[in-house]
Design an enzyme around this catalytic site. Structure first.
Site, PDB file in Angstrom:
ATOM      1  N   ASP A  53      58.196 170.471   2.940  1.00 19.15           N
ATOM      2  CA  ASP A  53      57.771 170.663   1.559  1.00 19.15           C
ATOM      3  C   ASP A  53      57.066 172.012   1.403  1.00 19.15           C
ATOM      4  O   ASP A  53      56.314 172.440   2.277  1.00 19.15           O
ATOM      5  CB  ASP A  53      56.825 169.533   1.156  1.00 19.15           C
ATOM      6  CG  ASP A  53      56.702 169.430  -0.340  1.00 19.15           C
ATOM      7  OD1 ASP A  53      57.394 168.590  -0.925  1.00 19.15           O
ATOM      8  OD2 ASP A  53      55.928 170.218  -0.934  1.00 19.15           O
ATOM      9  N   LYS A 126      49.071 167.685  -7.646  1.00 27.04           N
ATOM     10  CA  LYS A 126      48.151 168.578  -8.347  1.00 27.04           C
ATOM     11  C   LYS A 126      48.076 169.972  -7.754  1.00 27.04           C
ATOM     12  O   LYS A 126      46.997 170.455  -7.465  1.00 27.04           O
ATOM     13  CB  LYS A 126      46.744 167.956  -8.312  1.00 27.04           C
ATOM     14  CG  LYS A 126      46.574 166.820  -9.297  1.00 27.04           C
ATOM     15  CD  LYS A 126      45.224 166.896  -9.997  1.00 27.04           C
ATOM     16  CE  LYS A 126      45.053 165.748 -10.961  1.00 27.04           C
ATOM     17  NZ  LYS A 126      44.277 164.644 -10.413  1.00 27.04           N
ATOM     18  N   GLU A 193      63.347 169.766  -9.273  1.00 30.00           N
ATOM     19  CA  GLU A 193      63.253 168.704 -10.283  1.00 30.00           C
ATOM     20  C   GLU A 193      63.023 169.267 -11.687  1.00 30.00           C
ATOM     21  O   GLU A 193      62.056 168.910 -12.365  1.00 30.00           O
ATOM     22  CB  GLU A 193      62.170 167.699  -9.874  1.00 30.00           C
ATOM     23  CG  GLU A 193      62.452 167.119  -8.497  1.00 30.00           C
ATOM     24  CD  GLU A 193      61.428 166.071  -8.016  1.00 30.00           C
ATOM     25  OE1 GLU A 193      60.438 165.828  -8.717  1.00 30.00           O
ATOM     26  OE2 GLU A 193      61.649 165.500  -6.941  1.00 30.00           O
ATOM     27  N   ASN A 245      67.685 160.302 -19.549  1.00 30.68           N
ATOM     28  CA  ASN A 245      67.451 161.739 -19.683  1.00 30.68           C
ATOM     29  C   ASN A 245      67.864 162.502 -18.437  1.00 30.68           C
ATOM     30  O   ASN A 245      68.399 163.600 -18.504  1.00 30.68           O
ATOM     31  CB  ASN A 245      65.960 162.030 -19.925  1.00 30.68           C
ATOM     32  CG  ASN A 245      65.559 161.666 -21.329  1.00 30.68           C
ATOM     33  OD1 ASN A 245      66.423 161.461 -22.182  1.00 30.68           O
ATOM     34  ND2 ASN A 245      64.256 161.564 -21.568  1.00 30.68           N
ATOM     35  N   HIS A 268      67.319 163.806  -6.256  1.00 32.02           N
ATOM     36  CA  HIS A 268      66.222 163.307  -5.411  1.00 32.02           C
ATOM     37  C   HIS A 268      66.034 161.816  -5.641  1.00 32.02           C
ATOM     38  O   HIS A 268      66.286 161.319  -6.741  1.00 32.02           O
ATOM     39  CB  HIS A 268      64.918 164.039  -5.737  1.00 32.02           C
ATOM     40  CG  HIS A 268      64.973 165.504  -5.411  1.00 32.02           C
ATOM     41  ND1 HIS A 268      63.935 166.364  -5.642  1.00 32.02           N
ATOM     42  CD2 HIS A 268      65.961 166.250  -4.851  1.00 32.02           C
ATOM     43  CE1 HIS A 268      64.277 167.590  -5.248  1.00 32.02           C
ATOM     44  NE2 HIS A 268      65.498 167.548  -4.768  1.00 32.02           N
ATOM     45  N   GLU A 315      66.468 165.446  -1.515  1.00 37.74           N
ATOM     46  CA  GLU A 315      65.087 165.165  -1.083  1.00 37.74           C
ATOM     47  C   GLU A 315      64.901 163.687  -1.319  1.00 37.74           C
ATOM     48  O   GLU A 315      65.095 163.215  -2.440  1.00 37.74           O
ATOM     49  CB  GLU A 315      64.084 165.977  -1.918  1.00 37.74           C
ATOM     50  CG  GLU A 315      62.632 165.701  -1.547  1.00 37.74           C
ATOM     51  CD  GLU A 315      61.637 166.172  -2.620  1.00 37.74           C
ATOM     52  OE1 GLU A 315      61.640 167.363  -2.975  1.00 37.74           O
ATOM     53  OE2 GLU A 315      60.860 165.324  -3.099  1.00 37.74           O
ATOM     54  N   GLY A 321      55.077 160.771  -4.262  1.00 40.54           N
ATOM     55  CA  GLY A 321      53.644 161.078  -4.303  1.00 40.54           C
ATOM     56  C   GLY A 321      53.019 161.097  -2.915  1.00 40.54           C
ATOM     57  O   GLY A 321      51.892 160.653  -2.724  1.00 40.54           O
ATOM     58  N   TYR A 362      54.980 159.887   4.478  1.00 40.98           N
ATOM     59  CA  TYR A 362      56.380 159.601   4.828  1.00 40.98           C
ATOM     60  C   TYR A 362      56.898 160.550   5.903  1.00 40.98           C
ATOM     61  O   TYR A 362      58.083 160.617   6.180  1.00 40.98           O
ATOM     62  CB  TYR A 362      57.288 159.651   3.601  1.00 40.98           C
ATOM     63  CG  TYR A 362      56.970 160.728   2.576  1.00 40.98           C
ATOM     64  CD1 TYR A 362      56.589 162.003   2.969  1.00 40.98           C
ATOM     65  CD2 TYR A 362      57.078 160.455   1.216  1.00 40.98           C
ATOM     66  CE1 TYR A 362      56.296 162.974   2.022  1.00 40.98           C
ATOM     67  CE2 TYR A 362      56.793 161.430   0.263  1.00 40.98           C
ATOM     68  CZ  TYR A 362      56.402 162.687   0.676  1.00 40.98           C
ATOM     69  OH  TYR A 362      56.122 163.658  -0.239  1.00 40.98           O
TER      70      TYR A 362
END
Ligand SMILES: *[C@@H]1O[C@H](CO)[C@@H](O)[C@H](O)[C@H]1NC(C)=O
Ligand SMILES: *[C@@H]1O[C@H](CO)[C@@H](O)[C@H](O)[C@H]1NC(C)=O
Ligand SMILES: *[C@@H]1O[C@H](CO)[C@@H](O)[C@H](O)[C@H]1NC(C)=O
Ligand SMILES: *[C@@H]1O[C@H](CO)[C@@H](O)[C@H](O)[C@H]1NC(C)=O
Ligand SMILES: *[C@@H]1O[C@H](CO)[C@@H](O)[C@H](O)[C@H]1NC(C)=O
Length: 419
Positions: A53, A126, A193, A245, A268, A315, A321, A362
């Site tokens: 990431d 964040k 994303e 959407n 993803h 991904e 999260g 994870y």
């Protein structure tokens, strides 16, 4: 493993049982039928890959010691594979040719001297401020990936914009750097994303605009850097294909020219959010089945608008999260992971990129000491034993709790190493 006279050349079929029976039943009798005469899919050689990431770049590797022999050995065990360097942070990453701030200023924080306070939970949602990736840091990233024989794809910042267009100037600087150093980057991606930008940032890039931005990327890779003209182009990395959407975004992107540009259409997938995750959810057949629908959708839409384009789970992991603490990093997550690989292989996904090799709950490696989590071993076994030919298998179990997948054995790795 069973030996059969079949299209698997050495007559071996790998049978994977992923059993999620939550209670002990006295006796269960299940009929399993494998069709060994026909191949329902043939997997990409690099079917299972990983992600690093972009937050890891922001945080200067967190506690991952990329020079450690054990980390390198563990990583190398998973090669050959793709590693996607990307994520939310990629749209806040600014490349700068130069050296990093001295590492001694970071050494006071973190047990291995990498500036992150691990006593606090890292909030992966964040980090919406810009940060710099220096040439020096990119060197360390590349040299790690190279030393463990991984093929890197790199996610470029799509939020650098000039009016409604992507501004490629910073990407070109990075590519110049890559070209000058003779580095080999296997693929490029633009943004992360984008269908969720409005939700996170209150900012919208429409799917047809993104397709135009991808055309720009394609031109750059062909006109300015012809040495990169065979690079993969991945996108649009849409998330939550269970929502109208998102489906519309994915479709519009491919339909309005994106489908002609990308080598692989990416989306993803997470089953649920870490915030609401429970142990039961990890074994719930309904939760596991929810993936099938999304995979089928992605494959169907891609076949329609871009028939020659691959489909990648660009991904993916159990809980979004950052993963669920005490679950995503433990034995129980293994059922979900193996089921995902089974579903992806069966329904036509070319490559699955597991979030993440390192970082978050994870993670395949433990966040603190980089020892392997259970999913690391499962992945290693999968890569060694499971071959590219996917077979059709059906079972009489109606509960959805017994999940069976069959592939030919991986002759290349398993047989050569063990006979
Ligand atoms: C260590 O981290 C704390 C809190 O994040 C920060 O205030 C401090 O400046 C850092 N120290 C160094 C030497 O980087
Ligand atoms: C990041 O930098 C770019 C280019 O300077 C700027 O347009 C953008 O607003 C910045 N984003 C944030 C979140 O500060
Ligand atoms: C992956 O890397 C190897 C070694 O550098 C290279 O030979 C191969 O072509 C690469 N594969 C892709 C798909 O980029
Ligand atoms: C890619 O670039 C090479 C030169 O670096 C050129 O020979 C080749 O024809 C180009 N291929 C495409 C598809 O543009
Ligand atoms: C798999 O086998 C079942 C039962 O024999 C059959 O109904 C189904 O169509 C087969 N699927 C494929 C993809 O061949």
């Amino acid at each position: 493993m069973i030996r059969l006279n079949s299209l698997c050349s050495t007559c071996q079929v790998m049978l994977a049982f992923v059993s999620c029976f939550t209670e002990i039943h006295a006796a269960i009798s299940v009929r399993v039928k494998i069709d060994v005469k026909s191949e329902i899919n043939r997997l990409n050689e690099n079917f299972v890959g990983f992600t690093l990431d972009s937050s890891l770049l922001r945080h200067h590797w967190e506690n991952l010691d990329v020079r450690s022999k054990s980390v390198q050995t563990l990583a190398k065990g998973l090669s050959p594979c793709f590693v996607r360097v990307g994520g939310t942070g990629s749209d806040f990453l600014i490349f700068k040719n130069g050296k990093s701030i001295s590492s001694s200023s970071r050494a006071a924080n973190g047990s291995l001297g990498y500036g992150i306070d691990l006593s606090n939970e890292v909030d992966y949602t964040k980090h919406l401020t810009n940060f710099t990736m220096t040439g020096e840091f990119f060197d360390s990233l590349y040299s790690f990936v190279q030393s463990v024989s991984w093929n890197m794809t790199f996610d470029l910042n799509v939020l650098l914009r000039e009016k409604e267009w992507w501004d490629p100037e910073n990407a070109i600087q990075l590519m110049r750097y890559v070209a000058k150093k003779n580095y080999r980057v296997s693929g490029w991606e633009l943004g992360n994303e984008p269908n969720a930008f409005y939700h996170i940032l209150g900012y919208r890039i429409n799917a047809d605009q993104l397709a135009d931005d991808y055309k720009r990327l394609y031109q750059i890779l062909h006109d300015i850097f012809p040495q990169f003209n065979s690079s993969l182009i991945l996108g649009p990395s849409v998330t939550k294909l269970c929502k109208e959407n998102s489906i519309a975004y994915f479709t519009n992107f491919l339909q309005s020219g994106g489908g002609k540009i990308v080598t692989a259409a990416t989306f993803h997938h997470y089953y649920f959010s870490a915030k609401t995750a429970t142990e039961q959810m990890f074994l719930d057949p309904e939760v596991l089945d929810s993936l099938i629908e999304e995979v089928q959708l992605a494959v169907t839409i891609t076949r329609k608008w871009a028939p020659y384009t691959q489909v990648w789970l660009g991904e993916t992991s159990s809980a979004s999260g950052g993963g669920a603490k005490g679950l995503s990093d433990t034995y129980i997550a293994g059922f979900m992971w193996l089921d995902k690989l089974g579903v992806a292989a069966k329904y036509g996904i070319d490559v699955v990129l597991r979030q993440s090799f390192y970082s978050g709950h994870y993670s395949l490696l433990d966040h603190n000491d980089c020892s392997p989590n259970p999913d690391y071993w499962l992945t290693l076994l999968y890569k060694n034993l499971v071959g590219r030919t996917v077979l059709n298998v059906t079972s009489s179990d109606a509960s959805g709790q017994l999940r069976v997948y069959a592939h030919c054995t991986n002759i290349k790795r398993y047989v050569h190493r063990h006979i």
